[in-house]
Scaffold this motif. Sequence first.
Motif, PDB file in Angstrom:
ATOM      1  N   ALA A   1      42.781  40.653  43.802  1.00  0.00           N
ATOM      2  CA  ALA A   1      44.237  40.449  43.851  1.00  0.00           C
ATOM      3  C   ALA A   1      44.952  41.781  44.075  1.00  0.00           C
ATOM      4  N   LYS A   2      44.444  42.823  43.418  1.00  0.00           N
ATOM      5  CA  LYS A   2      45.049  44.155  43.580  1.00  0.00           C
ATOM      6  C   LYS A   2      44.967  44.622  45.021  1.00  0.00           C
ATOM      7  N   GLU A   3      43.838  44.299  45.633  1.00  0.00           N
ATOM      8  CA  GLU A   3      43.642  44.730  47.021  1.00  0.00           C
ATOM      9  C   GLU A   3      44.429  43.857  47.986  1.00  0.00           C
ATOM     10  N   GLY A   4      45.119  42.869  47.469  1.00  0.00           N
ATOM     11  CA  GLY A   4      45.985  42.044  48.307  1.00  0.00           C
ATOM     12  C   GLY A   4      45.270  40.910  49.018  1.00  0.00           C
ATOM     13  N   ARG A   5      44.001  40.659  48.648  1.00  0.00           N
ATOM     14  CA  ARG A   5      43.277  39.581  49.328  1.00  0.00           C
ATOM     15  C   ARG A   5      43.373  38.263  48.575  1.00  0.00           C
ATOM     16  N   PHE A   6      44.073  38.283  47.439  1.00  0.00           N
ATOM     17  CA  PHE A   6      44.210  37.059  46.648  1.00  0.00           C
ATOM     18  C   PHE A   6      45.595  37.099  46.021  1.00  0.00           C
ATOM     19  N   ARG A   7      46.282  35.964  46.064  1.00  0.00           N
ATOM     20  CA  ARG A   7      47.657  35.939  45.532  1.00  0.00           C
ATOM     21  C   ARG A   7      47.669  36.259  44.047  1.00  0.00           C
ATOM     22  N   LYS A   8      48.593  37.163  43.688  1.00  0.00           N
ATOM     23  CA  LYS A   8      48.670  37.549  42.260  1.00  0.00           C
ATOM     24  C   LYS A   8      49.088  36.365  41.397  1.00  0.00           C
ATOM     25  N   ASP A   9      50.080  35.561  41.899  1.00  0.00           N
ATOM     26  CA  ASP A   9      50.563  34.439  41.082  1.00  0.00           C
ATOM     27  C   ASP A   9      49.422  33.448  40.811  1.00  0.00           C
ATOM     28  N   LEU A  10      48.578  33.243  41.808  1.00  0.00           N
ATOM     29  CA  LEU A  10      47.450  32.324  41.609  1.00  0.00           C
ATOM     30  C   LEU A  10      46.438  32.927  40.629  1.00  0.00           C
ATOM     31  N   TYR A  11      46.221  34.232  40.777  1.00  0.00           N
ATOM     32  CA  TYR A  11      45.301  34.893  39.847  1.00  0.00           C
ATOM     33  C   TYR A  11      45.783  34.722  38.408  1.00  0.00           C
TER      34      TYR A  11
ATOM     35  N   VAL B   1      35.985  31.246  44.131  1.00  0.00           N
ATOM     36  CA  VAL B   1      37.372  30.941  44.464  1.00  0.00           C
ATOM     37  C   VAL B   1      38.055  32.108  45.190  1.00  0.00           C
ATOM     38  N   GLY B   2      37.528  33.318  44.981  1.00  0.00           N
ATOM     39  CA  GLY B   2      38.121  34.495  45.620  1.00  0.00           C
ATOM     40  C   GLY B   2      38.074  34.450  47.135  1.00  0.00           C
ATOM     41  N   GLU B   3      37.291  33.525  47.661  1.00  0.00           N
ATOM     42  CA  GLU B   3      37.094  33.475  49.115  1.00  0.00           C
ATOM     43  C   GLU B   3      38.082  32.571  49.845  1.00  0.00           C
ATOM     44  N   ILE B   4      38.968  31.879  49.118  1.00  0.00           N
ATOM     45  CA  ILE B   4      39.798  30.900  49.825  1.00  0.00           C
ATOM     46  C   ILE B   4      40.967  31.565  50.544  1.00  0.00           C
ATOM     47  N   SER B   5      41.397  30.910  51.624  1.00  0.00           N
ATOM     48  CA  SER B   5      42.439  31.487  52.476  1.00  0.00           C
ATOM     49  C   SER B   5      43.801  31.372  51.802  1.00  0.00           C
ATOM     50  N   GLU B   6      44.741  32.147  52.339  1.00  0.00           N
ATOM     51  CA  GLU B   6      46.119  32.176  51.815  1.00  0.00           C
ATOM     52  C   GLU B   6      46.721  30.769  51.759  1.00  0.00           C
ATOM     53  N   ASN B   7      46.551  30.031  52.839  1.00  0.00           N
ATOM     54  CA  ASN B   7      47.109  28.684  52.920  1.00  0.00           C
ATOM     55  C   ASN B   7      46.593  27.786  51.795  1.00  0.00           C
ATOM     56  N   ILE B   8      45.300  27.823  51.557  1.00  0.00           N
ATOM     57  CA  ILE B   8      44.728  26.984  50.497  1.00  0.00           C
ATOM     58  C   ILE B   8      45.128  27.527  49.127  1.00  0.00           C
ATOM     59  N   GLN B   9      45.256  28.845  49.028  1.00  0.00           N
ATOM     60  CA  GLN B   9      45.715  29.428  47.756  1.00  0.00           C
ATOM     61  C   GLN B   9      47.072  28.858  47.363  1.00  0.00           C
ATOM     62  N   VAL B  10      47.968  28.715  48.350  1.00  0.00           N
ATOM     63  CA  VAL B  10      49.308  28.191  48.064  1.00  0.00           C
ATOM     64  C   VAL B  10      49.204  26.752  47.560  1.00  0.00           C
TER      65      VAL B  10
END
Length: 462
Positions: A293-303, A246-255
């Motif tokens: 998430a810390k590195e900013g590549r995954f949304r914290k709220d989603l994490y 799941v860590g690989e999904i784009s920002e748009n899909i994360q939202v």
Amino acid sequence: MANETVLLVEDEKLIRWSLANRLTKEGFRVLESDKGAGALKALEETQVDLLLLDYRLPDMDGIQVLREVGKRFRDLPVIMMTAYSTVESAIEAMKLGAFDYLNKPFEMDEILVTIQKALETTALKRELGRYRREHEERFGLGNLVGHNLKMREVFDLVRKIATSSATTILLQGESGTGKDLLANAIHYASDRAKKPFMTITCSALPETLLESELFGQEKGGSMDAGGTKKGIFELSDGGTVFLDEVGEISENIQVKLLRLLEDRTFKRIGGVADIAVDVRVIASSNVSLEQVAKEGRFRKDLYYRLNVLPISLPPLRERPEDIPLLVKHFIEHYNREFKKNTLGASRSAMLALTEYSWPGNVRELKNLIERVMILENKEVIDVDDLPREIIGRQAEEDIEQRFELPPQGVVLEEVERSLIEQALKRAGGNQSRAARLLGLTRDTLRYRLKKFSLEGSEAQLK
Ligand SMILES: Nc1ncnc2c1ncn2[C@@H]1O[C@H](COP(=O)(O)OP(=O)(O)OP(=O)(O)O)[C@@H](O)[C@H]1O
Ligand SMILES: [Mg+2]
């Protein structure tokens, strides 16, 4: 469709006669009854594949018979027939599990088509049931081998949450630690087991394709391919979706995913309507999602949303006590698959296996056992059958361990003497061979033997 048995329950003789005639011609074995009670008796006594049931019978009505059949012969397909059709009776019959409902007078061909469909559907259902049972066996919790404390904690937790209403689970662990296997086990141990389980590897698809796979696409969307396409979340309503990597999904899909997890609704691509679904989402990652998430590549709220119920699978090197169990498990597995009779691994092979660090975790161990069992046709897997990288490490570690300086120190001369004695013993008293074991020339060895007054020893005389 020959030789299947149809029980025909109809009190009007003429209809019964003509139906029986036609069905027999089509190759069916036909049993007849003109009463409800007689029909139930026949079902008790013979194997019947399909029931053709009149709605009005002299002793009881068809709905009553249907109810009994539902209780006692659950998988039997029933087709109702009546001249007094009302919408309500049709609905009632269908609710009670009738396959279909035909109004008299009907065309013979119509009834044949319906019978065919009913038999096919029943066969498919049976097949599906068998497949599901096999799958449950394969992916049940019982297939997860592990004695290690952390693993047992994982199994306990899984048992608890599988049947709970928890809808989101995060599985973390290095590659090959069993995340896929565990996601399957969670699904098949849950109340959702009879609903779909769908897996999608998020890293395997380009963004637009992943989005449409997950959420579906409405006609006229950017990738218009004709009709509306349902996505995985919609297709697995009531079941489980496994979002691998799941860590690989784009920002748009994360939202979009965050919204789905929070409201249980989403929109298809190009769609305006909100679609509500009841799915359990199991997400997995083989790297620390917190770190990503810390590195900013995954949304914290989603994490945080995903991390409500985290499960971590420890790497194999942290649970060497599980290795012998896994080896046994995989040997049994490949014995069945390859029709072999391997009994186990020798002590030294097992030692090497437990001391190896397994960067590829359980998958690497499984692949190794598979390879050895294909290549070596042995009853007992020995250390020589193992690849170099595994034995190599053990040998190195052996040396390191044997020569580690104890905390209280040593008397070097004693160690030397002891090693010379051991070498002589192992060489069967042959000085040249003993010298080779010690990395000395024969003369140097002789000199030392003299020094330690070992020259007269029994071994040396040989
Ligand atoms: N505890 C276990 N007991 C039995 N078999 C296991 C266990 N853990 C893993 N396996 C087996 O090891 C192989 C790898 O496991 P799996 O595919 O579940 O790993 P993964 O964590 O999903 O890896 P990746 O991150 O690479 O996708 C599978 O064949 C699986 O059946
Ligand atoms: Mg996996």
